[in-house]
Design a protein around this motif. Structure first.
Motif, PDB file in Angstrom:
ATOM      1  N   LEU A   1       0.867  -1.113  -0.021  1.00 22.34           N
ATOM      2  CA  LEU A   1      -0.006   0.154  -0.123  1.00 22.34           C
ATOM      3  C   LEU A   1       0.668   1.210  -0.107  1.00 22.34           C
ATOM      4  N   ARG A   2       1.977   1.217   0.681  1.00 22.88           N
ATOM      5  CA  ARG A   2       2.960   2.360   0.821  1.00 22.88           C
ATOM      6  C   ARG A   2       2.139   3.576   1.141  1.00 22.88           C
ATOM      7  N   PRO A   3       1.403   3.690   2.385  1.00 25.61           N
ATOM      8  CA  PRO A   3       0.694   4.796   2.877  1.00 25.61           C
ATOM      9  C   PRO A   3       1.718   5.993   2.968  1.00 25.61           C
ATOM     10  N   MET A   4       1.154   7.258   2.519  1.00 15.10           N
ATOM     11  CA  MET A   4       2.129   8.396   2.922  1.00 15.10           C
ATOM     12  C   MET A   4       1.985   9.014   4.058  1.00 15.10           C
ATOM     13  N   HIS A   5       2.987   9.333   4.804  1.00 12.25           N
ATOM     14  CA  HIS A   5       2.585  10.018   5.991  1.00 12.25           C
ATOM     15  C   HIS A   5       3.858  10.563   6.765  1.00 12.25           C
ATOM     16  N   GLU A   6       4.050  11.743   7.262  1.00 16.42           N
ATOM     17  CA  GLU A   6       5.355  12.334   7.551  1.00 16.42           C
ATOM     18  C   GLU A   6       6.094  11.498   8.959  1.00 16.42           C
ATOM     19  N   ALA A   7       5.244  10.767   9.421  1.00 14.12           N
ATOM     20  CA  ALA A   7       5.783   9.881  10.709  1.00 14.12           C
ATOM     21  C   ALA A   7       5.893   8.525  10.166  1.00 14.12           C
ATOM     22  N   MET A   8       5.712   8.022   8.866  1.00 13.55           N
ATOM     23  CA  MET A   8       6.005   6.639   8.616  1.00 13.55           C
ATOM     24  C   MET A   8       7.212   6.143   8.702  1.00 13.55           C
ATOM     25  N   LEU A   9       8.242   6.816   8.248  1.00 15.96           N
ATOM     26  CA  LEU A   9       9.468   6.145   8.425  1.00 15.96           C
ATOM     27  C   LEU A   9      10.101   6.372   9.973  1.00 15.96           C
ATOM     28  N   PRO A  10      10.005   7.261  10.866  1.00 14.16           N
ATOM     29  CA  PRO A  10      10.137   7.362  12.239  1.00 14.16           C
ATOM     30  C   PRO A  10       9.480   5.967  12.834  1.00 14.16           C
ATOM     31  N   LEU A  11       8.059   5.800  12.274  1.00  9.50           N
ATOM     32  CA  LEU A  11       7.250   4.787  12.898  1.00  9.50           C
ATOM     33  C   LEU A  11       7.901   3.512  12.553  1.00  9.50           C
ATOM     34  N   LEU A  12       8.291   3.279  11.400  1.00 10.43           N
ATOM     35  CA  LEU A  12       9.060   1.919  10.952  1.00 10.43           C
ATOM     36  C   LEU A  12      10.328   1.779  11.797  1.00 10.43           C
ATOM     37  N   ILE A  13      11.245   2.844  11.886  1.00 12.59           N
ATOM     38  CA  ILE A  13      12.364   2.840  12.488  1.00 12.59           C
ATOM     39  C   ILE A  13      12.113   2.294  14.097  1.00 12.59           C
ATOM     40  N   GLY A  14      11.268   3.012  14.720  1.00 15.16           N
ATOM     41  CA  GLY A  14      10.948   2.736  15.998  1.00 15.16           C
ATOM     42  C   GLY A  14      10.440   1.321  16.314  1.00 15.16           C
ATOM     43  N   SER A  15       9.344   0.841  15.428  1.00 13.91           N
ATOM     44  CA  SER A  15       8.958  -0.483  15.543  1.00 13.91           C
ATOM     45  C   SER A  15      10.141  -1.675  15.272  1.00 13.91           C
ATOM     46  N   PHE A  16      11.152  -1.175  14.386  1.00 13.38           N
ATOM     47  CA  PHE A  16      12.246  -2.054  14.318  1.00 13.38           C
ATOM     48  C   PHE A  16      13.183  -2.420  15.473  1.00 13.38           C
ATOM     49  N   VAL A  17      13.299  -1.157  16.144  1.00 11.89           N
ATOM     50  CA  VAL A  17      13.991  -1.179  17.241  1.00 11.89           C
ATOM     51  C   VAL A  17      13.365  -2.127  18.532  1.00 11.89           C
ATOM     52  N   ILE A  18      12.120  -1.792  18.528  1.00 11.63           N
ATOM     53  CA  ILE A  18      11.120  -2.616  19.244  1.00 11.63           C
ATOM     54  C   ILE A  18      11.319  -4.086  18.939  1.00 11.63           C
ATOM     55  N   ILE A  19      11.279  -4.468  17.833  1.00  8.22           N
ATOM     56  CA  ILE A  19      11.355  -5.873  17.507  1.00  8.22           C
ATOM     57  C   ILE A  19      12.683  -6.416  17.643  1.00  8.22           C
ATOM     58  N   VAL A  20      13.890  -5.676  17.448  1.00  5.92           N
ATOM     59  CA  VAL A  20      15.208  -6.154  17.968  1.00  5.92           C
ATOM     60  C   VAL A  20      15.266  -6.362  19.314  1.00  5.92           C
ATOM     61  N   THR A  21      14.583  -5.511  20.273  1.00  5.21           N
ATOM     62  CA  THR A  21      14.601  -5.705  21.766  1.00  5.21           C
ATOM     63  C   THR A  21      13.781  -6.934  22.022  1.00  5.21           C
ATOM     64  N   GLY A  22      12.723  -7.229  21.220  1.00  5.56           N
ATOM     65  CA  GLY A  22      11.961  -8.301  21.806  1.00  5.56           C
ATOM     66  C   GLY A  22      12.516  -9.604  21.277  1.00  5.56           C
ATOM     67  N   VAL A  23      13.189  -9.727  20.180  1.00  9.12           N
ATOM     68  CA  VAL A  23      13.969 -10.855  19.676  1.00  9.12           C
ATOM     69  C   VAL A  23      15.304 -11.079  20.378  1.00  9.12           C
ATOM     70  N   LEU A  24      15.949 -10.337  21.129  1.00  6.95           N
ATOM     71  CA  LEU A  24      16.895 -10.264  21.887  1.00  6.95           C
ATOM     72  C   LEU A  24      16.350 -10.907  23.201  1.00  6.95           C
ATOM     73  N   ASP A  25      15.311 -10.381  23.679  1.00  2.00           N
ATOM     74  CA  ASP A  25      14.565 -10.890  25.003  1.00  2.00           C
ATOM     75  C   ASP A  25      14.143 -12.460  24.916  1.00  2.00           C
ATOM     76  N   ASP A  26      13.607 -12.722  23.578  1.00  5.31           N
ATOM     77  CA  ASP A  26      13.097 -14.038  23.473  1.00  5.31           C
ATOM     78  C   ASP A  26      14.292 -15.135  23.257  1.00  5.31           C
ATOM     79  N   MET A  27      15.325 -14.582  23.025  1.00  7.39           N
ATOM     80  CA  MET A  27      16.525 -15.438  22.539  1.00  7.39           C
ATOM     81  C   MET A  27      17.259 -15.578  24.016  1.00  7.39           C
ATOM     82  N   PHE A  28      17.552 -14.548  24.599  1.00  5.63           N
ATOM     83  CA  PHE A  28      18.659 -14.521  25.696  1.00  5.63           C
ATOM     84  C   PHE A  28      17.906 -14.243  27.005  1.00  5.63           C
ATOM     85  N   GLU A  29      16.769 -13.493  26.987  1.00  7.91           N
ATOM     86  CA  GLU A  29      15.923 -12.984  28.280  1.00  7.91           C
ATOM     87  C   GLU A  29      16.825 -11.960  28.933  1.00  7.91           C
TER      88      GLU A  29
END
Length: 347
Positions: free
Chosen positions: A62-90
């Protein structure tokens, strides 16, 4: 095109989840039984990665256009990395909090997502000034962790999050916010696909990868949909997320009454209390789904009600929540102020 993106994201979630399950076992991202958990065998977690990837596929279409789109994707990536590290190493609670703070700061400073002011019901405006950023961070981190805290039964966090996302999309539709509609619905269909494997009896858990990601996205999308609005509208996302917020609030109350650290883990959350009352695993999840749906519907009704009607609705909701909490012992078996008051008046 929107319908196609929903279908693709849904199918992607169904196809990716078994692959993520295999990956979880391979990298050691598993959940072992202990005294606080209700499952009796080793379970793969990391399932939130399938939700995240399916969501990205749908958004890419869809590629929705919004000024916050890129920051939101980057922020969510940081969250995903945090979650993956916790799921693997607690990883430690401080490390998880750091990841959440970094993600929150990214969407606030680079996405312009924050609560600057609210219009007071009886006239005037409350400008938060320098408190705007701290309050926004508290909101994002608080909601992120509230979804994480209710992730204790098969399909519970995924289902409650889906209901909240659908309610959020409904409110965004009323307010004409296309971007929030697209993001909320895309995340909802991705989570529904995962629920095919996560509903009781679960074959995989979403882990912190999923609960932190869903909590973060819901908190940010709620802010985007209701920022800088009337006071009554600020209450809407709080009502919408009534289940995780009330569970977290009374967990803190319970621990303080028991003279324990407010964020120490225990086995007295909403789902634990319902299980202790005698409901089965599946019945407990369905009851909490019903509660989440009730809060979502109440948020929509509240948004359309007159001021005094909204105040009445909030009052009734708060009394109902308090009675329910005291009956099932969510804040502790000795916490019964309202029931004790009713009994004293009836004598």
């Amino acid at each position: 095109m929107t319908y196609l993106a929903w279908i693709v994201a849904f199918i992607a979630s169904i196809l990716l989840t078994p692959l993520v399950k295999r990956l979880a076992f391979r990298v050691g991202a598993v959940d072992r039984p202990n005294y606080r958990k209700v499952h009796a065998k080793i379970m793969p977690r990391l399932g939130g990665l399938a939700i995240y990837l399916a969501f990205l596929i749908g958004i890419f279409i869809l590629r929705p256009m919004h000024e916050a789109m890129l920051p939101l994707l980057i922020g969510s990536f940081v969250i995903i990395v945090t979650g993956v590290l916790d799921d693997m190493f607690e990883i430690s609670a401080k490390a998880k909090l750091l990841g959440q703070l970094i993600a929150a700061v990214i969407v606030i400073f680079f996405g312009g997502i924050q609560i600057d002011y609210i219009n007071i019901p009886f006239g005037g405006e409350l400008n938060f000034g320098f408190l705007s950023i701290p309050l926004t961070i508290i909101w994002i981190v608080g909601i992120t962790n509230s979804i994480n805290l209710i992730d204790g039964l098969d399909g519970l966090a995924a289902g409650v999050s889906t209901i909240a996302l659908i309610a959020l999309a409904g409110m965004a539709f009323i307010m004409g916010d296309i971007f929030v509609i697209i993001m909320a619905t895309m995340l909802a269909v991705s989570t529904i696909g995962f629920l095919f494997y996560n509903f009781h009896p679960a074959k995989i858990f979403m882990g912190d990868t999923g609960s932190l990601f869903l909590g973060f996205m819901i908190s940010v999308l709620a802010l985007m949909g209701f920022k800088n609005v009337a006071f009554v509208s600020l209450v809407i996302p709080i009502i919408m997320l009534g289940v995780p917020i009330s569970d977290t609030f009374f967990a803190i109350v319970r621990r303080l009454l028991n003279k324990q650290p407010p964020f120490s883990p225990d086995k007295s959350h909403l789902h634990h209390c319902l299980l202790n009352v005698g409901f089965t695993h599946r019945q407990t999840v369905i009851i909490i789904y019903g509660m989440a749906s009730m809060f979502g519907l109440a948020a929509i009704v509240f948004s359309m009600a007159k001021l005094w009607g909204g105040i009445l609705l909030i009052t009734v909701l708060l009394i109902a929540i308090e009675l329910f909490v005291e009956i099932i012992g969510l804040a502790g078996s000795n916490y019964r102020p309202l029931l004790n008051l009713v009994r004293s008046k009836s004598k």
